[in-house]
Design an enzyme around this catalytic site. Structure first.
Site, PDB file in Angstrom:
ATOM      1  N   GLY A  58       0.806  -1.274  -0.087  1.00 61.13           N
ATOM      2  CA  GLY A  58      -0.011  -0.048   0.051  1.00 61.13           C
ATOM      3  C   GLY A  58       0.844   1.189  -0.065  1.00 61.13           C
ATOM      4  NE  ARG A  83      -1.866  -4.604  -0.892  1.00 52.60           N
ATOM      5  CZ  ARG A  83      -1.728  -3.736   0.140  1.00 52.60           C
ATOM      6  NH1 ARG A  83      -0.659  -4.194   0.642  1.00 52.60           N
ATOM      7  NH2 ARG A  83      -2.170  -2.874   0.337  1.00 52.60           N
ATOM      8  CG  ASP A 107       3.666  -6.191   7.454  1.00 48.71           C
ATOM      9  OD1 ASP A 107       3.085  -5.869   6.596  1.00 48.71           O
ATOM     10  OD2 ASP A 107       2.881  -6.860   8.644  1.00 48.71           O
ATOM     11  CB  THR A 165       2.954   1.049   6.114  1.00 48.16           C
ATOM     12  OG1 THR A 165       1.708   0.868   6.448  1.00 48.16           O
ATOM     13  CG2 THR A 165       4.036   0.819   7.293  1.00 48.16           C
ATOM     14  CG  ASP A 176      -1.405   0.122   7.912  1.00 48.95           C
ATOM     15  OD1 ASP A 176      -2.248   0.806   7.769  1.00 48.95           O
ATOM     16  OD2 ASP A 176      -1.420  -0.816   7.453  1.00 48.95           O
ATOM     17  CG  ASP A 178       1.746  -2.312  10.791  1.00 48.48           C
ATOM     18  OD1 ASP A 178       2.190  -1.813  10.001  1.00 48.48           O
ATOM     19  OD2 ASP A 178       1.002  -3.339  10.061  1.00 48.48           O
ATOM     20  NE  ARG A 220      -2.482  -4.629   5.825  1.00 42.49           N
ATOM     21  CZ  ARG A 220      -2.712  -5.069   4.647  1.00 42.49           C
ATOM     22  NH1 ARG A 220      -3.647  -5.690   4.512  1.00 42.49           N
ATOM     23  NH2 ARG A 220      -2.334  -4.197   3.669  1.00 42.49           N
TER      24      ARG A 220
HETATM   25  O1  F6P Z   1      -1.404  -1.112   4.764  1.00 40.30           O
HETATM   26  C1  F6P Z   1      -1.853  -0.093   4.336  1.00 40.30           C
HETATM   27  C2  F6P Z   1      -3.643  -0.054   4.109  1.00 40.30           C
HETATM   28  O2  F6P Z   1      -3.934   1.071   3.633  1.00 40.30           O
HETATM   29  C3  F6P Z   1      -4.211  -0.458   5.048  1.00 40.30           C
HETATM   30  O3  F6P Z   1      -4.379   0.446   6.069  1.00 40.30           O
HETATM   31  C4  F6P Z   1      -5.419  -1.079   4.497  1.00 40.30           C
HETATM   32  O4  F6P Z   1      -5.973  -2.438   5.448  1.00 40.30           O
HETATM   33  C5  F6P Z   1      -5.015  -1.640   3.102  1.00 40.30           C
HETATM   34  O5  F6P Z   1      -3.626  -1.098   2.847  1.00 40.30           O
HETATM   35  C6  F6P Z   1      -5.934  -1.627   2.217  1.00 40.30           C
HETATM   36  O6  F6P Z   1      -5.111  -2.319   0.846  1.00 40.30           O
HETATM   37  P1  F6P Z   1      -5.603  -2.016  -0.458  1.00 40.30           P
HETATM   38  O7  F6P Z   1      -5.377  -0.568  -0.887  1.00 40.30           O
HETATM   39  O8  F6P Z   1      -5.074  -2.993  -1.283  1.00 40.30           O
HETATM   40  O9  F6P Z   1      -6.975  -2.122  -0.445  1.00 40.30           O
END
Ligand code: F6P
Length: 328
Positions: free
Chosen positions: A16, A77, A108, A131, A133, A135, A177
């Site tokens: 992300g 990803r 991560d 990120t 997050d 985390d 997340r």
């Molecule tokens: O890890 C970053 C993040 O924005 C999280 O907060 C969220 O759960 C996820 O990515 C959303 O991913 P995507 O953009 O693939 O839907």
């Protein structure tokens, strides 16, 4: 570890995206040039490593990117990189360009890729925490977290205006997340009535009691922040549960979603990304491999990637105490 001779470094963003990734790429590339290294951009993260979407970077590529949200190297990803075959193709492509070290900017999953790549092929790799997050261990803050909190707070301020006008109860869902860092920061920063995060259970009865007390106290508005990733569901599910107990409330739900990932990075994220970008190059040149560069108490710290990605960074208990005191 003895430092290998490094002449060409590849940089990528993966997973992300987060505000400040461009500032981090710029710092990595500028620092590379400063130390006379050829710099390569790997597009769409590990996907680009596999499809050989790799280009030599010049100064012009990093002009006016520091202040822009997103990542000009794009992100993805990659499922294929999770397979040994995919990683072998990626390695062959890197070698075909003569790239002898990597800087990986991401969360991560992305850092796990860098760790595996170093373990399997011995390619010196260093990670930067990118990120929203927050985390990752080994850094007080990840690149993009501060901006995401500011964005969430700005949005919640606007929701409060209309919540107050209509005496409504709002449930606002924020990203993260399975981590509650954005929720707790944005919740305290926007005077939330309650904050629900995945790491801490709050029985629905407690939440209902809290809202009842606030109603009696004639609070002007009530905004409950719900982190995504909770076991009882997101804002929509929590709002439905609460409405059964408090039928007299006009309840609304707002999911902030991906707007938290965009926008120009805050001054803090720009500084963080810039410091860590330089540290990534200097770390590689000093033989620091398979580590993540982070900032702890304003000092650069290199933490083994395996340790940085372990899920042991927790929301500060004291933040809960503060949130509780301020919401009664
Ligand atoms: O890890 C970053 C993040 O924005 C999280 O907060 C969220 O759960 C996820 O990515 C959303 O991913 P995507 O953009 O693939 O839907």
């Amino acid at each position: 570890m003895e430092a290998k001779t490094i002449k060409k470094i590849g940089v990528l963003t993966s997973g992300g995206d987060s505000p400040g990734m461009n500032a981090a790429i710029r710092a990595v590339v500028r620092a590379g040039f400063y130390y006379d290294i050829e710099m390569y951009g790997i597009y769409r993260g590990y996907e680009g490593m596999i499809s050989n979407d790799i280009k030599k970077l010049e100064s012009k590529h990093i002009t006016h990117v520091l202040e822009r949200g997103g990542t000009f190297l794009k992100s993805a990803r990659s499922a294929e990189f999770r397979t040994p075959e995919g990683r072998q193709i990626a390695y062959n492509n890197l070698k075909s360009h003569g790239i002898d070290a990597l800087v990986v900017i991401g969360g991560d999953g992305s850092l796990t890729g860098a760790h595996l790549f170093y373990k399997e092929f011995g390619v010196p790799a260093i990670g930067l925490p990118g990120t929203i997050d927050n985390d990752l261990s080994g850094t007080d803050s990840t690149i993009g977290f501060d901006t995401a909190c500011n964005t969430a707070i700005e949005a919640i301020d606007k929701i409060r205006d209309t919540a107050t006008s209509h005496d409504r109860l709002f449930f606002v869902e924020v990203m993260g997340r399975d981590a509650g860092f954005i929720a707790i920061n944005a919740g305290i920063g926007s005077a939330a009535a309650a904050i629900l995060i995945p790491e801490k259970k709050m029985p629905i009865e407690h939440l209902v009691d809290k809202l009842r007390i606030r109603t009696k106290a004639k609070k002007a508005s009530n905004i409950v922040i719900v982190a995504e990733g909770g076991k009882s569901g997101g804002a929509t599910e929590i709002a439905a549960l609460v409405s059964k107990h408090l039928p007299y409330y006009d309840i609304k739900v707002t999911i902030l979603g991906h707007l938290q990932r965009g926008g120009s990075p805050s001054s803090y994220d720009r500084l963080l990304a810039s410091k860590l970008g330089v540290s990534a190059i200097e770390g590689l040149l000093q033989g620091k491999y398979d580590v993540m560069a982070g900032l702890i108490n304003n000092k650069v710290v290199y933490t083994p990637i395996k340790k940085a990605i372990v899920d042991d960074k927790s929301v500060d208990e004291d933040d809960f105490r503060v949130a509780k005191i301020l919401s009664t």
